[in-house]
Enzyme design. Sequence first.
Site, PDB file in Angstrom:
ATOM      1  N   ARG A  78       0.830  -1.308   0.067  1.00 55.38           N
ATOM      2  CA  ARG A  78       0.044   0.049   0.059  1.00 55.38           C
ATOM      3  C   ARG A  78       0.998   1.422  -0.027  1.00 55.38           C
ATOM      4  NH1 ARG A  78      -1.869   0.916   4.433  1.00 55.38           N
ATOM      5  NH2 ARG A  78      -1.297  -0.891   5.740  1.00 55.38           N
ATOM      6  N   TYR A 206      -1.313  -3.318  -6.732  1.00 52.52           N
ATOM      7  CA  TYR A 206      -1.212  -4.251  -5.724  1.00 52.52           C
ATOM      8  C   TYR A 206      -2.484  -4.415  -4.946  1.00 52.52           C
ATOM      9  CZ  TYR A 206      -0.313  -5.237  -0.950  1.00 52.52           C
ATOM     10  OH  TYR A 206      -0.207  -5.799   0.436  1.00 52.52           O
ATOM     11  N   GLY A 207      -2.827  -5.406  -4.641  1.00 54.05           N
ATOM     12  CA  GLY A 207      -3.966  -5.670  -3.909  1.00 54.05           C
ATOM     13  C   GLY A 207      -4.607  -4.696  -2.948  1.00 54.05           C
ATOM     14  N   LYS A 215      -9.484  -2.084   1.976  1.00 59.30           N
ATOM     15  CA  LYS A 215      -9.133  -1.157   2.763  1.00 59.30           C
ATOM     16  C   LYS A 215      -9.935   0.276   2.256  1.00 59.30           C
ATOM     17  CE  LYS A 215      -5.926  -3.403   4.811  1.00 59.30           C
ATOM     18  NZ  LYS A 215      -6.299  -4.024   6.243  1.00 59.30           N
ATOM     19  N   HIS A 235     -10.623  -1.975  11.825  1.00 62.08           N
ATOM     20  CA  HIS A 235      -9.442  -2.750  11.329  1.00 62.08           C
ATOM     21  C   HIS A 235      -9.366  -3.843  12.423  1.00 62.08           C
ATOM     22  CE1 HIS A 235      -5.044  -2.840   9.762  1.00 62.08           C
ATOM     23  NE2 HIS A 235      -5.956  -3.865   9.287  1.00 62.08           N
ATOM     24  N   SER A 257      -0.610  -3.359  11.185  1.00 61.71           N
ATOM     25  CA  SER A 257      -0.106  -4.463  10.051  1.00 61.71           C
ATOM     26  C   SER A 257       1.163  -4.926  10.635  1.00 61.71           C
ATOM     27  CB  SER A 257       0.214  -3.645   9.051  1.00 61.71           C
ATOM     28  OG  SER A 257      -0.985  -2.917   8.701  1.00 61.71           O
ATOM     29  N   ALA A 258       1.351  -6.231  10.415  1.00 62.17           N
ATOM     30  CA  ALA A 258       2.555  -7.123  10.832  1.00 62.17           C
ATOM     31  C   ALA A 258       2.665  -7.453  12.410  1.00 62.17           C
ATOM     32  CB  ALA A 258       3.850  -6.482  10.306  1.00 62.17           C
ATOM     33  N   CYS A 259       1.658  -7.569  12.916  1.00 59.00           N
ATOM     34  CA  CYS A 259       1.537  -7.903  14.290  1.00 59.00           C
ATOM     35  C   CYS A 259       0.742  -9.222  14.718  1.00 59.00           C
ATOM     36  CB  CYS A 259       1.058  -6.825  15.307  1.00 59.00           C
ATOM     37  SG  CYS A 259       1.827  -5.297  15.604  1.00 59.00           S
ATOM     38  N   THR A 262      -3.720 -12.316  11.467  1.00 56.27           N
ATOM     39  CA  THR A 262      -4.211 -13.482  10.769  1.00 56.27           C
ATOM     40  C   THR A 262      -3.664 -14.736  11.693  1.00 56.27           C
ATOM     41  OG1 THR A 262      -4.021 -12.392   8.560  1.00 56.27           O
ATOM     42  CG2 THR A 262      -4.459 -15.083   8.527  1.00 56.27           C
ATOM     43  N   ASP A 284      -9.289  -9.415   9.459  1.00 59.34           N
ATOM     44  CA  ASP A 284      -9.012  -8.024   9.120  1.00 59.34           C
ATOM     45  C   ASP A 284     -10.036  -6.881   9.389  1.00 59.34           C
ATOM     46  OD1 ASP A 284      -6.784  -6.536   8.195  1.00 59.34           O
ATOM     47  OD2 ASP A 284      -7.597  -6.272   6.103  1.00 59.34           O
ATOM     48  N   ASN A 374       6.284  -8.865   1.673  1.00 61.71           N
ATOM     49  CA  ASN A 374       4.809  -8.384   1.569  1.00 61.71           C
ATOM     50  C   ASN A 374       4.153  -9.593   0.700  1.00 61.71           C
ATOM     51  OD1 ASN A 374       2.527  -7.126   2.553  1.00 61.71           O
ATOM     52  ND2 ASN A 374       2.544  -5.584   1.044  1.00 61.71           N
ATOM     53  N   ARG A 376       1.639 -12.138  -0.890  1.00 60.10           N
ATOM     54  CA  ARG A 376       0.432 -12.451  -0.352  1.00 60.10           C
ATOM     55  C   ARG A 376      -0.120 -13.688  -0.647  1.00 60.10           C
ATOM     56  NH1 ARG A 376      -1.728  -8.386   3.515  1.00 60.10           N
ATOM     57  NH2 ARG A 376      -0.157  -7.113   3.643  1.00 60.10           N
ATOM     58  N   ARG A 407       3.068  -3.349  19.426  1.00 61.52           N
ATOM     59  CA  ARG A 407       4.307  -4.086  19.313  1.00 61.52           C
ATOM     60  C   ARG A 407       5.250  -3.300  20.357  1.00 61.52           C
ATOM     61  NH1 ARG A 407       7.960  -7.421  16.000  1.00 61.52           N
ATOM     62  NH2 ARG A 407       6.084  -8.093  15.052  1.00 61.52           N
ATOM     63  N   GLY A 501       0.203 -20.011  19.592  1.00 60.86           N
ATOM     64  CA  GLY A 501      -0.841 -20.836  20.182  1.00 60.86           C
ATOM     65  C   GLY A 501      -0.802 -20.400  21.895  1.00 60.86           C
ATOM     66  N   ASN A 503      -0.875 -17.747  23.208  1.00 65.35           N
ATOM     67  CA  ASN A 503      -1.574 -16.514  23.351  1.00 65.35           C
ATOM     68  C   ASN A 503      -3.056 -16.871  23.805  1.00 65.35           C
ATOM     69  OD1 ASN A 503       0.517 -14.950  22.787  1.00 65.35           O
ATOM     70  ND2 ASN A 503      -0.240 -14.548  20.622  1.00 65.35           N
TER      71      ASN A 503
HETATM   72  C1  OXD Z   1      -2.965  -4.375   6.014  1.00 68.09           C
HETATM   73  C2  OXD Z   1      -3.350  -5.521   5.471  1.00 68.09           C
HETATM   74  O1  OXD Z   1      -1.935  -3.581   5.561  1.00 68.09           O
HETATM   75  O2  OXD Z   1      -4.220  -6.142   5.736  1.00 68.09           O
HETATM   76  O3  OXD Z   1      -3.397  -3.871   7.257  1.00 68.09           O
HETATM   77  O4  OXD Z   1      -2.989  -5.638   4.328  1.00 68.09           O
HETATM   78 MN    MN Z   2      -5.040  -4.998   7.748  1.00 67.00          MN
END
Ligand code: OXD
Ligand code: MN
Length: 594
Positions: A78, A206-207, A215, A235, A257-259, A262, A284, A374, A376, A407, A501, A503
């Site tokens: 993004r 890009y998605g 988004k 989000h 993002s990145a924490c 999923t 998401d 990144n 996907r 984080r 797991g 968590n």
């Molecule tokens: C993000 C995504 O960046 O879900 O949050 O791709």
């Molecule tokens: Mn996201």
Amino acid sequence: MTSTDQNKPKTSNQTVIDWVEKMARMTRPDSIYFCDGSEREKEQLTAQSFTTGELEPLNPQKLPGCVLHRTAPNDVARTEGLTFICTSVKEDVGPTNNWMSPPEAYKKLAAIFEGSMSGRTMYVIPFIMGVPGSSFSKIGIELTDSIYVVLNMRIMTRMGQVAWNELGDSSDFTRCLHSKADLNMERRFICHFPEDNTIWSVGSGYGGNVLLGKKCLALRVASHLSQREGWLAEHMLILGLEDRQGRITYIAAAFPSACGKTNLAMLIPPVTQPGYRVWTVGDDIAWMRIGPDGRLWALNPEAGFFGVAPGTSKQSNPNALKTVRKNTIFTNVVKTPEDMVWWEGLDGDTPAEGIDWRGKPWTPSSGHPGAHPNARFTAPAFQCPCISPEWENPQGVPISAIIFGGRRAHLAPLVYQSFNFQHGVFVGATMASERTAAQYGKLGEVRRDPMAMLPFCGYNMADYFQHWLSMGQKVSKAPLIFHVNWFRTDDKGEFIWPGFGENVRVLRWIAERCAGADRAQARQTPIGYIPSDGALDLSGLDIPQGTIEELLRIDTEAWLAEVAELRKFFFKFGARLPAEINAELDALEQRLRR
Ligand code: OXD
Ligand code: MN
């Protein structure tokens, strides 16, 4: 597509037909194709994209229905700097968004869209965000010159005839226009016109920039709409934690993002936690409304997962690996000589050779990652082994707890509970993440990301905090609000909580707090309630007592420094910042100084 399929609208909705024609006069495609979402359509489009190289086939035995796509090397994530909210009044987007006036943005982008689809087909994609027949749902129509977009939207949304039927003759749909144009970064813009229910995205493939239901619609435009209509577009993942008695507690959770959103949404409890189970409702986005019972109900408006591949493994997310075994689009991963996919962090042997995300021959000694960090996967949610039986319930699921995560190497404890809803909104507004080595920017630098919505809030964030506060006034059975931090480290920079797991132990304490269970004791601290000694079930975990204390330690000096930083951050919002946020900040400071 055959010529008989072309130019034949699958709707008699005149508003749609007029708008499509108007956009086509500007973008000048060679032909227009109205999508119906059928299997036949998917097969034809996939075959066509193989001939142009837009997609590549993968091993049909081992990865049935899967395909590979590579984006342009300058188009892999993004682009927040090129993302704009276009409203008539600049102040309405606030200090955290880029702004352009609607006339200027339409003019600037029209010049790029002009003739951008010539030599190409314009695909008309009707889609539903949400499930058919739900009062949560919204309809969009995306016009695009990319088959990759059509096939992704087919997975990520309820798309095609079902959406034409849902729309009927209504003119209430988000007008989404996308063209790859020439993929030139200088001519790339993602513009949102919430006052016109319109999104224009040009110059990217890009998605996150081009799957306009995600988004752009489900967060930026929907957040604007939700403020007017009295609901929340967030989000957040949604999960159901099932306990030993078979009771399910639904939890919505926001992480930058990145924490590992999923991963958390698809968590598998370790064997030391028998009888517990996590059900995935979404990974998401959560749309949340107050139900007739006064509780907050949440629906995942998406139909698929657009997840980050690198790091996805049997340890981090076995359910995701099972989800992507078929009918999945892989973007920017390594293709092996067996036409399989690979990425850094995947279990098993590293392939001796392959084709990297740029389409070049690659070996492990090439000196750079084979998959883009990144990279996907786009996979249908129903393929997920732990998908909740309630995930398509048009009413959504009742939310008992909201989690805000960050984080933070040293500051935030493993978990704390806010004192009440207003304090919880403040906790969400103070969310932040420290950059890791894998990210751009200075190591350890704190990025403030309230409610993980910094790049996605389609209006002034001060008004967004106010909206959350007013939802708290309206909801009679408000969810409890918590904060978690899986990422605390020791002096050597090693994580001191095992995460993944494990968590589930924290989720259990949260669910037990919601149920008012006896064992979920808590201790009051200046920042909120933390688990009392023995309240977190740590059985079977080999963690020294000192580490547990460190995980829950509140360092007063560090928190006072955080208060000073927060004052600077909130100052940006000026007089529009709700008084309650400042009052909570003052109260936190007083509790810390006491
Ligand atoms: C993000 C995504 O960046 O879900 O949050 O791709
Ligand atoms: Mn996201």
